[in-house]
Design a protein around this motif. Structure first.
Motif, PDB file in Angstrom:
ATOM      1  N   PRO A 176       0.885  -1.012   0.017  1.00 20.09           N
ATOM      2  CA  PRO A 176      -0.075   0.490   0.313  1.00 20.09           C
ATOM      3  C   PRO A 176       0.773   0.974  -0.518  1.00 20.09           C
ATOM      4  CG  PRO A 176      -0.756  -1.262   2.333  1.00 20.09           C
ATOM      5  CD  PRO A 176       0.576  -1.954   1.303  1.00 20.09           C
ATOM      6  N   GLU A 177       0.523   1.978  -0.514  1.00 18.88           N
ATOM      7  CA  GLU A 177       1.036   3.781  -0.767  1.00 18.88           C
ATOM      8  C   GLU A 177       0.419   4.394   0.715  1.00 18.88           C
ATOM      9  OE1 GLU A 177      -0.290   5.105  -4.149  1.00 18.88           O
ATOM     10  OE2 GLU A 177       1.849   6.787  -4.355  1.00 18.88           O
ATOM     11  N   TRP A 178       1.529   5.322   0.676  1.00 12.17           N
ATOM     12  CA  TRP A 178       1.095   6.201   1.871  1.00 12.17           C
ATOM     13  C   TRP A 178       0.176   7.374   1.029  1.00 12.17           C
ATOM     14  CZ3 TRP A 178       7.112   8.189   3.548  1.00 12.17           C
ATOM     15  CH2 TRP A 178       7.809   7.497   4.655  1.00 12.17           C
ATOM     16  N   PRO A 179      -0.577   7.185   2.104  1.00  9.47           N
ATOM     17  CA  PRO A 179      -1.627   8.161   1.681  1.00  9.47           C
ATOM     18  C   PRO A 179      -1.448   9.691   1.223  1.00  9.47           C
ATOM     19  CG  PRO A 179      -2.160   7.381   4.147  1.00  9.47           C
ATOM     20  CD  PRO A 179      -0.039   6.758   3.361  1.00  9.47           C
ATOM     21  N   LEU A 180      -2.573  10.690   0.711  1.00  9.81           N
ATOM     22  CA  LEU A 180      -1.277  11.770  -0.416  1.00  9.81           C
ATOM     23  C   LEU A 180      -2.703  12.932   0.642  1.00  9.81           C
ATOM     24  CD1 LEU A 180      -0.702  12.482  -2.674  1.00  9.81           C
ATOM     25  CD2 LEU A 180      -2.445  12.869  -3.443  1.00  9.81           C
ATOM     26  N   TYR A 181      -1.625  13.622   0.795  1.00  8.92           N
ATOM     27  CA  TYR A 181      -1.846  15.096   1.770  1.00  8.92           C
ATOM     28  C   TYR A 181      -1.997  16.364   0.490  1.00  8.92           C
ATOM     29  CZ  TYR A 181      -1.715  12.724   6.373  1.00  8.92           C
ATOM     30  OH  TYR A 181      -2.337  11.620   7.228  1.00  8.92           O
ATOM     31  N   GLU A 182      -2.815  16.868   1.098  1.00  6.69           N
ATOM     32  CA  GLU A 182      -2.844  18.387  -0.163  1.00  6.69           C
ATOM     33  C   GLU A 182      -1.949  20.051   0.825  1.00  6.69           C
ATOM     34  OE1 GLU A 182      -3.427  18.941  -2.426  1.00  6.69           O
ATOM     35  OE2 GLU A 182      -4.345  16.521  -3.188  1.00  6.69           O
ATOM     36  N   VAL A 183      -0.929  20.558   0.465  1.00 11.09           N
ATOM     37  CA  VAL A 183      -0.602  21.202   2.170  1.00 11.09           C
ATOM     38  C   VAL A 183      -0.774  22.730   1.103  1.00 11.09           C
ATOM     39  CG1 VAL A 183       1.703  21.996   1.887  1.00 11.09           C
ATOM     40  CG2 VAL A 183       1.787  19.890   1.455  1.00 11.09           C
ATOM     41  N   PHE A 184      -0.731  23.262   2.393  1.00 11.33           N
ATOM     42  CA  PHE A 184      -1.346  24.547   2.648  1.00 11.33           C
ATOM     43  C   PHE A 184      -0.545  25.678   3.244  1.00 11.33           C
ATOM     44  CE2 PHE A 184      -5.027  24.615   0.985  1.00 11.33           C
ATOM     45  CZ  PHE A 184      -6.176  22.392   1.115  1.00 11.33           C
ATOM     46  N   ILE A 185      -0.243  26.760   2.626  1.00 12.18           N
ATOM     47  CA  ILE A 185       0.915  27.703   2.987  1.00 12.18           C
ATOM     48  C   ILE A 185       0.603  28.923   2.985  1.00 12.18           C
ATOM     49  CG2 ILE A 185       3.327  28.007   3.599  1.00 12.18           C
ATOM     50  CD1 ILE A 185       3.714  25.963   3.203  1.00 12.18           C
ATOM     51  N   ARG A 186       0.864  29.610   4.225  1.00 11.45           N
ATOM     52  CA  ARG A 186       0.867  31.278   4.157  1.00 11.45           C
ATOM     53  C   ARG A 186       2.198  31.672   5.205  1.00 11.45           C
ATOM     54  NH1 ARG A 186      -2.518  32.027   9.175  1.00 11.45           N
ATOM     55  NH2 ARG A 186      -0.438  32.477  10.246  1.00 11.45           N
ATOM     56  N   GLY A 187       2.355  32.510   3.783  1.00 10.76           N
ATOM     57  CA  GLY A 187       3.795  33.348   3.919  1.00 10.76           C
ATOM     58  C   GLY A 187       3.885  33.863   5.003  1.00 10.76           C
ATOM     59  N   LYS A 188       4.956  34.175   5.415  1.00 11.71           N
ATOM     60  CA  LYS A 188       5.269  35.781   6.581  1.00 11.71           C
ATOM     61  C   LYS A 188       4.388  36.880   6.417  1.00 11.71           C
ATOM     62  CE  LYS A 188       9.756  35.605   9.059  1.00 11.71           C
ATOM     63  NZ  LYS A 188      11.390  35.751   8.928  1.00 11.71           N
ATOM     64  N   GLN A 189       4.804  37.335   5.013  1.00  9.55           N
ATOM     65  CA  GLN A 189       3.542  38.261   4.871  1.00  9.55           C
ATOM     66  C   GLN A 189       1.894  38.004   4.181  1.00  9.55           C
ATOM     67  OE1 GLN A 189       5.542  40.684   5.844  1.00  9.55           O
ATOM     68  NE2 GLN A 189       7.457  39.833   5.960  1.00  9.55           N
ATOM     69  N   GLY A 190       2.035  36.689   4.161  1.00 10.34           N
ATOM     70  CA  GLY A 190       0.178  36.171   3.936  1.00 10.34           C
ATOM     71  C   GLY A 190      -1.074  36.570   4.921  1.00 10.34           C
ATOM     72  N   LEU A 191      -1.592  36.870   4.370  1.00 13.52           N
ATOM     73  CA  LEU A 191      -2.943  36.764   5.108  1.00 13.52           C
ATOM     74  C   LEU A 191      -3.902  35.664   5.295  1.00 13.52           C
ATOM     75  CD1 LEU A 191      -4.272  40.415   2.667  1.00 13.52           C
ATOM     76  CD2 LEU A 191      -3.274  39.770   5.144  1.00 13.52           C
ATOM     77  N   GLU A 192      -3.764  34.292   4.201  1.00 12.71           N
ATOM     78  CA  GLU A 192      -4.161  33.418   4.005  1.00 12.71           C
ATOM     79  C   GLU A 192      -3.633  31.971   3.416  1.00 12.71           C
ATOM     80  OE1 GLU A 192      -5.671  35.867   1.114  1.00 12.71           O
ATOM     81  OE2 GLU A 192      -4.137  35.326   0.641  1.00 12.71           O
ATOM     82  N   HIS A 193      -3.631  31.128   4.266  1.00 10.03           N
ATOM     83  CA  HIS A 193      -3.117  30.009   3.411  1.00 10.03           C
ATOM     84  C   HIS A 193      -2.990  29.454   1.767  1.00 10.03           C
ATOM     85  CE1 HIS A 193      -2.159  29.575   7.792  1.00 10.03           C
ATOM     86  NE2 HIS A 193      -2.218  28.218   7.805  1.00 10.03           N
ATOM     87  N   LYS A 194      -2.663  29.018   1.204  1.00 11.53           N
ATOM     88  CA  LYS A 194      -2.422  29.133  -0.437  1.00 11.53           C
ATOM     89  C   LYS A 194      -1.714  27.734  -0.684  1.00 11.53           C
ATOM     90  CE  LYS A 194      -1.991  33.416  -2.124  1.00 11.53           C
ATOM     91  NZ  LYS A 194      -1.025  34.310  -2.198  1.00 11.53           N
ATOM     92  N   HIS A 195      -3.217  26.893  -1.370  1.00 14.30           N
ATOM     93  CA  HIS A 195      -2.326  25.272  -1.894  1.00 14.30           C
ATOM     94  C   HIS A 195      -1.357  25.334  -2.320  1.00 14.30           C
ATOM     95  CE1 HIS A 195      -3.359  21.643  -4.143  1.00 14.30           C
ATOM     96  NE2 HIS A 195      -3.401  21.291  -3.210  1.00 14.30           N
ATOM     97  N   CYS A 196      -0.302  24.508  -1.937  1.00  9.70           N
ATOM     98  CA  CYS A 196       1.167  25.038  -2.992  1.00  9.70           C
ATOM     99  C   CYS A 196       1.336  23.555  -4.248  1.00  9.70           C
ATOM    100  CB  CYS A 196       2.417  25.155  -2.430  1.00  9.70           C
ATOM    101  SG  CYS A 196       2.338  24.532  -0.538  1.00  9.70           S
ATOM    102  N   GLY A 197       0.114  22.058  -3.106  1.00  2.83           N
ATOM    103  CA  GLY A 197       0.741  21.138  -3.659  1.00  2.83           C
ATOM    104  C   GLY A 197       0.809  19.508  -3.082  1.00  2.83           C
ATOM    105  N   SER A 198       1.480  19.120  -3.419  1.00  2.00           N
ATOM    106  CA  SER A 198       0.636  17.785  -1.565  1.00  2.00           C
ATOM    107  C   SER A 198       2.143  16.830  -2.052  1.00  2.00           C
ATOM    108  CB  SER A 198       0.144  17.112  -2.445  1.00  2.00           C
ATOM    109  OG  SER A 198       0.291  16.543  -4.109  1.00  2.00           O
ATOM    110  N   LEU A 199       1.742  15.941  -1.116  1.00  4.37           N
ATOM    111  CA  LEU A 199       3.278  14.838  -0.514  1.00  4.37           C
ATOM    112  C   LEU A 199       2.555  14.023   0.116  1.00  4.37           C
ATOM    113  CD1 LEU A 199       3.456  15.290   2.665  1.00  4.37           C
ATOM    114  CD2 LEU A 199       5.128  17.477   2.082  1.00  4.37           C
ATOM    115  N   HIS A 200       3.314  12.590   0.102  1.00  2.00           N
ATOM    116  CA  HIS A 200       2.769  11.487   1.045  1.00  2.00           C
ATOM    117  C   HIS A 200       3.823  11.225   1.698  1.00  2.00           C
ATOM    118  CE1 HIS A 200       0.866   9.351  -2.399  1.00  2.00           C
ATOM    119  NE2 HIS A 200       1.132  10.352  -3.971  1.00  2.00           N
ATOM    120  N   ALA A 201       2.767  11.096   3.399  1.00  2.00           N
ATOM    121  CA  ALA A 201       3.271  10.451   4.779  1.00  2.00           C
ATOM    122  C   ALA A 201       2.201   9.368   4.863  1.00  2.00           C
ATOM    123  CB  ALA A 201       3.257  12.306   4.719  1.00  2.00           C
ATOM    124  N   VAL A 202       2.767   9.080   6.372  1.00  5.32           N
ATOM    125  CA  VAL A 202       2.225   8.219   6.805  1.00  5.32           C
ATOM    126  C   VAL A 202       1.061   8.839   7.560  1.00  5.32           C
ATOM    127  CG1 VAL A 202       3.484   6.027   6.635  1.00  5.32           C
ATOM    128  CG2 VAL A 202       3.802   8.109   8.747  1.00  5.32           C
TER     129      VAL A 202
END
Lengths: 284, 101, 339
Positions: B10-36
Motif C-alpha cells: 500500500p502507498e503512503w496516503p496523499l496529503y494536500e499542503v497549504f502554506i501561509r507566508g510570513k507576509q501572507g493573509l491566507e493559506h494557499k494550496h501549493c501541492g501535495s506529498l505522501h506521508a503516513v
C-alpha cells in the motif's frame, strides 16, 4: 589557498602569554573537534542523495546534511581565523589527514551494519536513523550549553545550531519510533543497529585533557554534566520504540576525538579530499 | 531482499499542503506529498515546500478529506465522485480481492 | 525536451489518433467547451472534462518530466562526496535537493490526473516510462557538474518557462514553482565554470573537455527535428507544448554562443557560425542515430541509472512499510484510548 603542508595549530606570535597560548591552542582544537563531527556526519548523510527510501526522506537527509555542513563551515572558518591568514575552511577540511581529524568514531562509520562489508550499496536506513538520533540527543545538550561559551562567535554558532539540531532530533527520534515499533523486520534492523552503534557512544563521556581545559576556560561544556540527562532521554526513546538497551560493552572505547580512528575514516577522507588534493593550488 | 511480493505494498496516503507566508493573509494550496500521518506530513511539508521561506504556517489535510464544488458546467449532474478534488486512485477503496488495479 | 520521447512509440499504448466514435450530445458539448477554453488560453483543472487523449498525453509528459528530475539527481549526485570545496559541496547538495523537490511537485501534478506516484514509479522501474536522454551520460569530472548547470539547466529553463503557461493548471503551477528555484542552478553552474576558467591550466582543460562531451547531447535534448515530431503538433494545439523543438534549440544555441565566448571555451562544432541573413547561428548536423539509441536504452548509463533507482526503491520498501505499520498501530491505540 596556500601550500598543502600540515597546519600547525600551536604556532603563535611571541607576544602571547603562556596561558593565552594554551587558551588559543585549546580553542582551535576544540573548534576542530566540533567542526570535524559536523563535516564527517554531513558527508555520511549526503550519501543518501538519490538513494533514499522515499523522495520525501531524500529531501530530509539533504536538509540535515546541509545543516551539518553549514555548521562545519562556520566552525572551520572560526578556527582558520585563529590560525592566521594562511588558513581557510577548505585547507582545514581537505588538507588534514585521518590522524588529524578529531571527530567521534561513531560518525565516520558507513551506513551498513557490523556484519556487512561496508559497501556503499548496502546502506541501511536503520543505521542512519540510530546514529543521527544518538548524536542529535547529545548535540542538543552540547549546543545548549555552548550558547554561554566565553567565545562569543562560538556562542553565536551554537545558538543557530541549536535550532537545527532540534529538527534533526525530532526527525531521527520519530523514525526511531516508527522503525522500532513498525514491522518485525524494521524492529530487527534497528535493534541490530543499536547493538552495534551504542557502544561507540562511550567515547562521548571519555574526559580528555582538551575537554577539561575547554570547560575550565569557559569555552566548552562540561560533558560529565550532560551524561545522565542524555542517558535518561535515550532510555525513554528506546522504550517508546520497543527497543532493548544492549548490555554495556565497557572495553569499547573509540578514540576518534583523539585522532585514532576506525578503518573507515581514511576511505571517507580519501574520497572527499581526492579532487582538492589533486589540484592543491586551485580555487574552486 | 524481501520475499516475492504478490501484491504491491500500500502507498503512503496523499496529503494536500497549504502554506501561509510570513507576509501572507491566507493559506494557499501549493501541492501535495505522501506521508503516513499528519505529523509526518507537516514535518515533510517544511522541507518540501518551504525550503526557502522561514516563519511560515503550514496546514496539511488528507486529500481524500477534501470535498470540492463541481465545476460550473456540471452543476446539474449528480456524481458522487465529482466532489473529490481529483481522481486519485487511493481515494477509492477497492476490495482486496481485486488485486492491483 | 520532456516531450522528446513523446515521438517514441509506447510499447502498448492507445493510439493518440482521435478515433471517430458515435458521440453523445453531451460529449460533443463537453468537447466544444474544452476546445473553447483552450482557444481562450484558459486553464483546464483536474475536475474538468478533458479528452482521453489530452489526459493521456499530459500524464505521459508530466510523469516523464518528473522521472527526469529524479534520475537527474544521479549524475550530479555522483560528485557530492568529492566536491573540491565546502561551499561547492553545499551548493551541489542544495541543487540536487531542489531536483528531488521538482520531481515531487511534478508527481504531485500528475497525480491529479488519476494515476498514483507508485504506478508512475513502477512504469519507470520496469522500463516502460522514459526520462530525458541527457541523464544517461556519465559525469566524468568535476567540470561536468558545472557544465550540467550551465547547459543542461539552461536548456531546461528554456523549455520550462513556456510550460508555465501550459493549459493544464496543476502542471503550469508546478512549473512556476520549479522555474523560481531553477534560476540559481544555471547561475551557479556558470559561475563554477568561470572560476575554473580563471584558474589553473588543468582546470581550464577540464572544462573544455567537459564541454566537448556534453555539447551535442545537450542539443539532442530538445528532441527530434519538427519534421520528425508528429505528436508535437497535437501538443501545441492543446496548449501543452508551446514552442517547437527546433525553435527552442535555435534559441538555446543563440543564447549560449556568447556565454561560451565569455567563458573562453570553444563549442565543439566547426560549422557553428552566425548567419547574418536569418539573424541566428547556423550549426552542424546532429547525429540523430545517437539520440534514438540513447532514448532506446543504449546510452552509456541507461542501465546503471535505472538500476540505481530500482535498488533505492526496493531497498527502501521495508522503511515505507514500517512507517505505515507504525501509523496503523498509533491509529489503533488512539481509538482504543478514546473508547
Amino acid at each position: 589557498m596556500g601550500a598543502a603542508a600540515r597546519p600547525e595549530p600551536t604556532a603563535v606570535p611571541a607576544a602571547d602569554t603562556p596561558s593565552a597560548t594554551l587558551d588559543r591552542a585549546t580553542r582551535i582544537a576544540y573548534l576542530l573537534h566540533l567542526a570535524d563531527n559536523a563535516l564527517v556526519l554531513g558527508q555520511r548523510n549526503a550519501e543518501w542523495c538519490g538513494h533514499g527510501p522515499v523522495l520525501e526522506e531524500d529531501l530530509a537527509m539533504a536538509n540535515i546534511s546541509l545543516d551539518l555542513i553549514g555548521q562545519a563551515r562556520l566552525l572551520y572558518q572560526h578556527a582558520a581565523s585563529e590560525l592566521g591568514p594562511d588558513y581557510s575552511e577548505d585547507r582545514l577540511a581537505y588538507f588534514r589527514g585521518p590522524d588529524e581529524f578529531r571527530n567521534y568514531t561513531l560518525l565516520e562509520l558507513p551506513h551498513t551494519g557490523p556484519l556487512a562489508p561496508g559497501a556503499r550499496a548496502d546502506r541501511d536506513y536503520a543505521v542512519t536513523v540510530v546514529r543521527n538520533y544518538l548524536y542529535s540527543e547529545l548535540m542538543l545538550r552540547v549546543w545548549h550549553g555552548l550558547q554561554h561559551a566565553s567565545d562569543t562567535q562560538l556562542a553565536a554558532i551554537a545558538a543557530r545550531s541549536l535550532k537545527e539540531v532540534r529538527y534533526h532530533l525530532r526527525h531521527s527520534r520519530d523514525w526511531l519510533l516508527r522503525l522500532g515499533d513498525g514491522t518485525p523486520e524494521s524492529h530487527r534492523r534497528v535493534q541490530t543497529a543499536l547493538n552495534h552503534l551504542l557502544p561507540y557512544t562511550n567515547e562521548f563521556w571519555l574526559h580528555t585533557a582538551l575537554e577539561q581545559a575547554a570547560s575550565a576556560s569557559g569555552l566548552g561544556v562540561d560533558m560529565a554534566s550532560l551524561q545522565a540527562d542524555w542517558a535518561v532521554a535515550v532510555d525513554a526513546s528506546l522504550a517508546s520504540a520497543s527497543l532493548q538497551r544492549p548490555a554495556a560493552v565497557a572495553n569499547r572505547l573509540p578514540l576518534g576525538k583523539q585522532g585514532q580512528h576506525s578503518e573507515h575514516l581514511s576511505y571517507l577522507l580519501a574520497e572527499m579530499q581526492s579532487l582538492a588534493r589533486a589540484h592543491p593550488q586551485a580555487t574552486w | 531482499m524481501s520475499s516475492s511480493v504478490t501484491k504491491p505494498l500500500p502507498e503512503w496516503p496523499l496529503y494536500e499542503v497549504f502554506i501561509r507566508g510570513k507576509q501572507g493573509l491566507e493559506h494557499k494550496h501549493c501541492g501535495s506529498l505522501h506521508a503516513v500521518d499528519a505529523a509526518q506530513a507537516l514535518q515533510m511539508a517544511r522541507h518540501v515546500y518551504t525550503r526557502r521561506q522561514e516563519g511560515v504556517s503550514i496546514w496539511v489535510v488528507p486529500s481524500a478529506a477534501i470535498s470540492a464544488s463541481a465545476p460550473d458546467d456540471k452543476a446539474t449532474l449528480f456524481d458522487p465522485a465529482a466532489d473529490k478534488i481529483y481522481r486519485h486512485p487511493s481515494f477509492y477503496a477497492l476490495p482486496d480481492e481485486l488485486g492491483h488495479m | 525536451m520532456y516531450t522528446q520521447a513523446m515521438d517514441v512509440p509506447e510499447a502498448a499504448s492507445p493510439s493518440l489518433k482521435v478515433v471517430a466514435s458515435p458521440a453523445s450530445a453531451e460529449q460533443t458539448a463537453q468537447e466544444q467547451a474544452f476546445e473553447q477554453r483552450i482557444s481562450a488560453d484558459q486553464k483546464i483543472e483536474p475536475q474538468d472534462w478533458m479528452p482521453a487523449a489530452y489526459r493521456h498525453t499530459l500524464l505521459r509528459q508530466i510523469s516523464q518530466h518528473a522521472h527526469s528530475e529524479i534520475v537527474g539527481m544521479l549524475p550530479e549526485g555522483n560528485w557530492i562526496s568529492r566536491a573540491p570545496s565546502l561551499k561547492r559541496k553545499a551548493i551541489l547538495i542544495a541543487k540536487v535537493q531542489d531536483e528531488c523537490g521538482h520531481g515531487l511537485y511534478l508527481y504531485s501534478a500528475a497525480e491529479t490526473l488519476g494515476r498514483s506516484r507508485d504506478e508512475m514509479q513502477s512504469a519507470l522501474h520496469a522500463g516502460r516510462a522514459k526520462y530525458s536522454s541527457i541523464f544517461n551520460y556519465p559525469t566524468l569530472t568535476w567540470a561536468d557538474v558545472g557544465v550540467i548547470g550551465w547547459l543542461v539547466d539552461g536548456a531546461a529553463i528554456m523549455n520550462q518557462i513556456p510550460l508555465c503557461r501550459c493549459s493544464y493548471g496543476p502542471y503550469a503551477r508546478a512549473m512556476i514553482r520549479v522555474c523560481k528555484e531553477e534560476s540559481f542552478h544555471q547561475r551557479q553552474g556558470y559561475e563554477c565554470l568561470l572560476t575554473m576558467m580563471r584558474g589553473t591550466p588543468e582546470q581550464r582543460a577540464m572544462v573544455q573537455d567537459a564541454v566537448n562531451r556534453w555539447w551535442w547531447p545537450v542539443l539532442q535534448m530538445f528532441g527530434p527535428p519538427d519534421a520528425d515530431s508528429p505528436h508535437s503538433a497535437q501538443g501545441m494545439r492543446w496548449g501543452i507544448k508551446r514552442i517547437s523543438n527546433d525553435a527552442l534549440r535555435q534559441k538555446f544555441v543563440d543564447a549560449t554562443v556568447p556565454q561560451a565566448a565569455i567563458l573562453g571555451v570553444t563549442l565543439p562544432d566547426p560549422d557553428l557560425r552566425w548567419n547574418e541573413e536569418r539573424q541566428g547561428h547556423d550549426y552542424g548536423a546532429i547525429d540523430w542515430r545517437e539520440f534514438w539509441a540513447v532514448v532506446g536504452g543504449q546510452g552509456p548509463c541507461n542501465q546503471e541509472r535505472l538500476a540505481t533507482r530500482v535498488k533505492a526503491h526496493e531497498d527502501g520498501a521495508w522503511v515505507r512499510e514500517a512507517a505505515l505499520a507504525h501509523a496503523a498501530k498509533q491509529g489503533a491505540r488512539a481509538l482504543a484510548e478514546a473508547a
